[in-house]
Design an enzyme around this catalytic site. Structure first.
Site, PDB file in Angstrom:
ATOM      1  N   ASP A  87       0.814  -1.210   0.000  1.00  0.00           N
ATOM      2  CA  ASP A  87       0.000   0.000   0.000  1.00  0.00           C
ATOM      3  C   ASP A  87       0.849   1.262   0.000  1.00  0.00           C
ATOM      4  OD1 ASP A  87       0.907  -0.504   2.593  1.00  0.00           O
ATOM      5  OD2 ASP A  87      -1.067  -0.422   3.531  1.00  0.00           O
ATOM      6  N   ASP A 113       6.946   3.809   3.302  1.00  0.00           N
ATOM      7  CA  ASP A 113       7.150   4.788   4.369  1.00  0.00           C
ATOM      8  C   ASP A 113       8.643   4.839   4.679  1.00  0.00           C
ATOM      9  OD1 ASP A 113       6.428   6.599   6.369  1.00  0.00           O
ATOM     10  OD2 ASP A 113       6.080   5.041   7.847  1.00  0.00           O
ATOM     11  N   ASP A 133      -4.896   1.291   7.002  1.00  0.00           N
ATOM     12  CA  ASP A 133      -5.644   1.296   8.258  1.00  0.00           C
ATOM     13  C   ASP A 133      -5.025   2.192   9.309  1.00  0.00           C
ATOM     14  OD1 ASP A 133      -3.318  -0.512   8.599  1.00  0.00           O
ATOM     15  OD2 ASP A 133      -4.189  -0.806  10.587  1.00  0.00           O
TER      16      ASP A 133
HETATM   17  P1  IMP Z   1       7.732   0.865   6.216  1.00  0.00           P
HETATM   18  O1  IMP Z   1       8.400  -0.431   6.519  1.00  0.00           O
HETATM   19  O2  IMP Z   1       8.059   1.921   7.234  1.00  0.00           O
HETATM   20  O3  IMP Z   1       7.963   1.380   4.808  1.00  0.00           O
HETATM   21  O4  IMP Z   1       6.209   0.623   6.479  1.00  0.00           O
HETATM   22  C1  IMP Z   1       5.294   0.347   5.531  1.00  0.00           C
HETATM   23  C2  IMP Z   1       4.017  -0.080   6.243  1.00  0.00           C
HETATM   24  O5  IMP Z   1       3.670   0.841   7.292  1.00  0.00           O
HETATM   25  C3  IMP Z   1       2.866  -0.050   5.271  1.00  0.00           C
HETATM   26  O6  IMP Z   1       2.711  -1.301   4.644  1.00  0.00           O
HETATM   27  C4  IMP Z   1       1.714   0.315   6.155  1.00  0.00           C
HETATM   28  O7  IMP Z   1       1.149  -0.866   6.688  1.00  0.00           O
HETATM   29  C5  IMP Z   1       2.292   1.110   7.297  1.00  0.00           C
HETATM   30  N1  IMP Z   1       2.086   2.576   7.104  1.00  0.00           N
HETATM   31  C6  IMP Z   1       3.039   3.512   6.879  1.00  0.00           C
HETATM   32  N2  IMP Z   1       2.497   4.740   6.758  1.00  0.00           N
HETATM   33  C7  IMP Z   1       1.164   4.577   6.893  1.00  0.00           C
HETATM   34  C8  IMP Z   1       0.041   5.503   6.839  1.00  0.00           C
HETATM   35  O8  IMP Z   1       0.140   6.731   6.635  1.00  0.00           O
HETATM   36  N3  IMP Z   1      -1.184   4.941   7.021  1.00  0.00           N
HETATM   37  C9  IMP Z   1      -1.373   3.628   7.249  1.00  0.00           C
HETATM   38  N4  IMP Z   1      -0.371   2.734   7.293  1.00  0.00           N
HETATM   39  C10 IMP Z   1       0.892   3.212   7.125  1.00  0.00           C
HETATM   40 MG    MG Z   2      -0.389  -1.841   7.542  1.00  0.00          MG
END
Ligand code: IMP
Ligand code: MG
Length: 169
Positions: free
Chosen positions: A94, A97, A153
């Site tokens: 999705d 981040d 979510d």
């Molecule tokens: P990363 O490992 O920090 O890139 O995290 C990615 C995961 O964090 C995504 O698959 C989401 O499940 C969650 N996430 C990051 N930002 C958001 C947001 O703004 N809304 C909801 N879920 C988020």
């Molecule tokens: Mg998530």
């Protein structure tokens, strides 16, 4: 709920991405792997537009950002994943981040014998990335706000919304 990206804009962009992906694979079979649960709507909408021989499978990746912000623990579960050795994978999530989830899941799929792994994300948040990671397909670049809807979510709520929204506070 403030609407950041309306359903119509998502639909138009997903169609563009599907066309771009179909062109890139030149008729070669692809195995789409979605990261549950956030990938739900993006995966369902995108694969219906991709004109290629296609398989679809899912894995889960749970981070424990609530528990400990520094440890970066991530649990990958792939019991539902078929044998992917020699297959060309299109991994979908999705949102990009920090980049930690996708970096580790890509490594995991390579480890499982994937011939190639390309990555598509619906959203990419500006100014949040902690590890260098370049997705192959990005739907929208968004500001550093917590967004929900269209699979995303907050405490497992709001995933069903047909648009991307920001919870007012
Ligand atoms: P990363 O490992 O920090 O890139 O995290 C990615 C995961 O964090 C995504 O698959 C989401 O499940 C969650 N996430 C990051 N930002 C958001 C947001 O703004 N809304 C909801 N879920 C988020
Ligand atoms: Mg998530």
């Amino acid at each position: 709920m403030d609407v950041l990206i309306a359903a119509e804009r998502i639909d138009a962009r997903v169609r563009e991405l599907a066309a771009e992906i179909a062109r890139a694979y030149e008729g070669k079979p692809v195995t789409v792997v979605g990261i549950l649960t956030g990938c739900l709507m993006f995966t369902a909408d995108l694969i219906r537009r991709i004109d290629l021989p296609l398989r679809v499978a899912f894995i889960t990746a749970s981070s424990y950002r609530g528990e400990t912000t520094t440890s970066g623990r991530l649990e990958i579960r792939d019991e539902l994943l078929p044998d992917i050795s020699g297959r060309h994978i299109l991994l979908l999530d999705d949102i990009l981040d920090t980049g930690k989830t996708l970096t580790r899941v890509v490594a995991h799929l390579i480890d499982r014998g994937a011939a190639s792994v390309k990555v598509g994300v619906l959203l990419r948040k500006i100014g949040r990335q902690e590890v260098p990671f370049e997705p192959d397909y990005v739907g929208f670049t968004i500001p550093d706000k917590f967004v929900v809807g269209y699979g995303l979510d907050f405490n497992d709520e709001h995933r069903h919304l047909p648009f991307i929204g920001v919870i007012p506070h």
